[in-house]
Design an enzyme around this catalytic site. Structure first.
Site, mmCIF file in Angstrom:
data_model
loop_
_atom_site.group_PDB
_atom_site.id
_atom_site.type_symbol
_atom_site.label_atom_id
_atom_site.label_comp_id
_atom_site.label_asym_id
_atom_site.label_seq_id
_atom_site.Cartn_x
_atom_site.Cartn_y
_atom_site.Cartn_z
ATOM 1 N N GLU A 149 9.613 16.187 15.331
ATOM 2 C CA GLU A 149 9.945 16.078 13.908
ATOM 3 C C GLU A 149 9.043 17.029 13.113
ATOM 4 O O GLU A 149 7.824 16.928 13.173
ATOM 5 C CB GLU A 149 9.712 14.640 13.433
ATOM 6 N N GLU A 155 9.910 1.417 10.421
ATOM 7 C CA GLU A 155 10.916 2.453 10.111
ATOM 8 C C GLU A 155 10.223 3.780 10.337
ATOM 9 O O GLU A 155 9.350 4.160 9.557
ATOM 10 C CB GLU A 155 11.362 2.340 8.650
ATOM 11 N N LYS A 204 0.834 -1.213 0.000
ATOM 12 C CA LYS A 204 0.000 0.000 0.000
ATOM 13 C C LYS A 204 0.865 1.259 0.000
ATOM 14 O O LYS A 204 1.551 1.556 0.968
ATOM 15 C CB LYS A 204 -0.890 0.046 1.238
ATOM 16 N N CYS A 241 13.261 11.131 6.649
ATOM 17 C CA CYS A 241 13.233 10.633 8.033
ATOM 18 C C CYS A 241 14.573 10.861 8.715
ATOM 19 O O CYS A 241 14.639 11.141 9.904
ATOM 20 C CB CYS A 241 12.883 9.163 8.038
HETATM 21 P P1 NAD Z 1 2.215 8.341 8.003
HETATM 22 O O1 NAD Z 1 2.569 7.543 9.197
HETATM 23 O O2 NAD Z 1 1.114 9.331 8.131
HETATM 24 O O3 NAD Z 1 1.802 7.408 6.785
HETATM 25 C C1 NAD Z 1 2.632 6.391 6.286
HETATM 26 C C2 NAD Z 1 1.776 5.313 5.655
HETATM 27 O O4 NAD Z 1 0.972 4.741 6.668
HETATM 28 C C3 NAD Z 1 0.817 5.819 4.578
HETATM 29 O O5 NAD Z 1 0.737 4.847 3.559
HETATM 30 C C4 NAD Z 1 -0.498 5.905 5.317
HETATM 31 O O6 NAD Z 1 -1.605 5.753 4.480
HETATM 32 C C5 NAD Z 1 -0.393 4.739 6.274
HETATM 33 N N1 NAD Z 1 -1.216 4.854 7.471
HETATM 34 C C6 NAD Z 1 -1.681 5.979 8.072
HETATM 35 N N2 NAD Z 1 -2.413 5.663 9.153
HETATM 36 C C7 NAD Z 1 -2.427 4.313 9.255
HETATM 37 C C8 NAD Z 1 -3.004 3.379 10.176
HETATM 38 N N3 NAD Z 1 -3.715 3.790 11.207
HETATM 39 N N4 NAD Z 1 -2.773 2.079 9.981
HETATM 40 C C9 NAD Z 1 -2.017 1.644 8.958
HETATM 41 N N5 NAD Z 1 -1.446 2.471 8.039
HETATM 42 C C10 NAD Z 1 -1.652 3.789 8.192
HETATM 43 O O7 NAD Z 1 3.552 9.014 7.538
HETATM 44 P P2 NAD Z 1 3.759 10.037 6.347
HETATM 45 O O8 NAD Z 1 3.271 11.361 6.809
HETATM 46 O O9 NAD Z 1 3.228 9.472 5.085
HETATM 47 O O10 NAD Z 1 5.349 10.016 6.226
HETATM 48 C C11 NAD Z 1 6.169 10.781 7.016
HETATM 49 C C12 NAD Z 1 6.767 9.984 8.147
HETATM 50 O O11 NAD Z 1 7.449 8.841 7.662
HETATM 51 C C13 NAD Z 1 7.807 10.781 8.899
HETATM 52 O O12 NAD Z 1 7.623 10.637 10.285
HETATM 53 C C14 NAD Z 1 9.119 10.148 8.474
HETATM 54 O O13 NAD Z 1 10.152 10.297 9.391
HETATM 55 C C15 NAD Z 1 8.718 8.726 8.285
HETATM 56 N N6 NAD Z 1 9.674 8.034 7.413
HETATM 57 C C16 NAD Z 1 10.547 7.131 7.971
HETATM 58 C C17 NAD Z 1 11.483 6.478 7.179
HETATM 59 C C18 NAD Z 1 12.474 5.496 7.783
HETATM 60 O O14 NAD Z 1 13.088 4.765 7.020
HETATM 61 N N7 NAD Z 1 12.673 5.457 9.087
HETATM 62 C C19 NAD Z 1 11.522 6.732 5.805
HETATM 63 C C20 NAD Z 1 10.627 7.642 5.266
HETATM 64 C C21 NAD Z 1 9.705 8.283 6.085
#
Ligand code: NAD
Length: 486
Positions: free
Chosen positions: A379, A244, A169, A278
């Site tokens: 963050e 992650e 997804k 991230c």
């Molecule tokens: P997010 O957590 O809002 O969403 C990430 C994914 O999770 C999306 O596909 C979203 O649809 C899904 N999602 C949202 N709520 C959910 C739920 N309740 N259950 C299951 N899935 C759900 O994050 P974002 O805003 O898309 O991305 C930014 C974040 O990602 C930042 O905090 C960043 O640091 C982190 N990030 C981490 C890494 C890493 O490798 N550590 C890499 C890239 C981004």
């Protein structure tokens, strides 16, 4: 969506508009999957895992498919780069880099899967013990919007190499490169249903992947708050989890650093991908004795960063991913002001001329911060750098580790021993000395503390998609003689 080898609309017929964050234009309309769609995809992945020979496909065959996928992606690299920039805003040179990295990720796992993975132990006669690796089963894979294609590669390559099946997804706002990638997955001939693509909302589709008892593993990249809810949802069947998550990573500059290199890397650490990384070096720690000189040089150079539409080859920093996300970043800038930090550069949305319809925020730098400020602890995920000053090595390490996160960190100094001392003290999973940001498919990626659980990439990344089985073999079968009931 691609489910069971078929391209399908959402069962309920829902759609979602996908926008270009630089112009606000709608560039695509895609299916918006719901609970039935994701359940259908999970059943397909289950069927292929439980009832076909995909999990037992010879590794060399899986490697062939992954290499073919890499070749096709490479052939279409420029198309993918342009699409990625149109959908998520990053400058083209960054998208080109991501596509290349994704190609290499598929090749890396194609190469790894047919290398020795097992172990044998000499135990006591007549026994022999073997350890073999087996696929875990059906994997739910959920990724964010900041590196849509690269995150897809990091998830799909080790999963499929390991003989698992997947329901993947992408983030709601950035599905386009994943859709194209699944066209290639279909073309190269993975068994229908081995890799499924479901689009839709995180709390619906993502939640079901985390909660379903038919899913054996959930692999998630995204925010720490979401990560926590995934962990809770996954507890129902105690599925395997990899998380992650976010970061607030320190980039430490000592007075003896190569000054110009440290200035440029400090910029790259926070302004690459508009700070939506991230592992961004979002906290810059500078030694007292060079602080003022360093910050003025940093401001001078950061002021000149060319912000614009990522499709323009001259652009060095693009727009933020969405209007909502931009509002969140701008709010943090207000928080920083209200907390009493000094706004040394930027601090506002860009709205003139070509910026009018995009989500552009100027490169922003806060100085005179204190460790308790929200802008230092939380963050922001945008082009907002917070500067902290330190007196000595001990204080640098203390400030660097003063965070709930532990994803990444960097140190700049020409004293090699000091660099190693500081890096070893950092509570973070990804670290750099005299550089910032380079990452390699060969090396594990992941965080300490609340930045996650587990590692992706490298051999560790494949381990995360395999179960470990011990097989104890009796080489001289015969009665045990334990029960004397004649
Ligand atoms: P997010 O957590 O809002 O969403 C990430 C994914 O999770 C999306 O596909 C979203 O649809 C899904 N999602 C949202 N709520 C959910 C739920 N309740 N259950 C299951 N899935 C759900 O994050 P974002 O805003 O898309 O991305 C930014 C974040 O990602 C930042 O905090 C960043 O640091 C982190 N990030 C981490 C890494 C890493 O490798 N550590 C890499 C890239 C981004």
């Amino acid at each position: 969506m691609y489910i069971g080898g078929q391209w399908v609309e959402a069962e309920e017929g829902n759609c979602r508009e996908v926008c270009n964050p630089a112009t606000g234009e709608v560039i695509a309309v895609v299916a918006e999957g719901g609970i039935n769609d994701v359940r259908h995809a999970i059943m397909e992945a289950r069927r292929v895992f439980d009832e076909t020979d995909w999990p037992d496909t010879p590794p060399v065959e899986r490697a062939r498919l992954l290499n073919k996928l890499a070749d096709k992606l490479e052939e279409r690299a420029e198309e993918f780069a342009v699409l990625e920039t149109m959908n998520c805003g990053k400058p083209l040179r960054e998208s080109r880099f991501d596509v290349n990295d994704a190609v290499n990720c598929f090749r890396y796992y194609a190469g790894l899967i047919n290398k020795p993975l097992g172990q044998t132990y000499q135990v006591s006669d007549p026994m022999m013990t073997m350890v073999v690796r087996e696929p875990i089963g059906v994997c739910g894979q959920i990724v964010p919007w900041n590196y849509p294609l690269l995150m897809a590669a990091w998830k799909l390559a080790p999963c499929l190499a390991g003989g698992n099946t997947t329901v993947f997804k992408p983030a709601e706002v950035t599905p386009l490169s994943a859709i194209k990638l699944f066209e290639i997955i279909e073309e190269v001939g993975f068994p229908p249903g081995a890799a499924n693509l479901v689009l839709g909302a995180g709390p619906v589709v993502g939640h079901e992947l985390a909660a379903s008892h038919l899913v054996d593993k959930v692999a998630f990249t995204g925010g720490t708050v979401t990560g926590r809810s995934i962990m809770q949802a996954a507890s129902g069947n105690l599925k395997k989890i990899s998380l992650e998550l976010g970061g607030k990573s320190p980039n430490i500059v000592f007075a003896d650093a190569d000054f110009d290199a440290a200035v440029e890397f400090a910029m790259f650490a926070i302004f690459a991908n508009q700070g939506q990384v991230c592992s961004a070096g979002s906290r810059l720690l500078v030694e007292d004795s060079i602080h003022d000189k360093f910050i003025s040089a940093l401001i001078e150079r950061s002021r000149k960063i060319r912000v614009g539409n990522g499709l323009d080859e001259n652009t060095e920093m693009g727009p933020l991913i969405s209007f909502q996300h931009m509002q969140k970043v701008l709010q943090y800038i207000e928080v920083g002001r209200a907390e009493g930090a000094t706004l040394a550069l930027g601090g506002s949305r860009l709205t003139e001329g070509a910026y009018a319809d995009g989500n552009f925020v100027a490169p922003t730098i806060f100085t005179d911060t204190t460790p308790d400020m929200r802008i230092v602890q939380e963050e922001i995920f945008g082009p907002v750098l917070v500067v902290q000053r330190f007196r000595d090595e001990e204080e640098a390490v203390r400030l660097a580790n003063d965070t709930i996160y532990g994803l990444a960190g960097g140190v700049f100094t020409q004293d090699g021993a000091k660099a190693m001392r500081v890096i070893r003290k950092l509570r973070a999973g990804i670290t750099w000395i005299n550089t910032y940001h380079p990452t390699y498919n060969e090396a594990p990626w992941g965080g300490y503390k609340q930045s996650g659980i587990g590692r992706e990439l490298g051999t560790f990344g494949l381990d995360a998609y395999t179960e470990i089985k011990q097989i104890n073999v009796n080489l001289q079968p015969g009665p045990l003689g334990w029960y004397n009931n004649d």
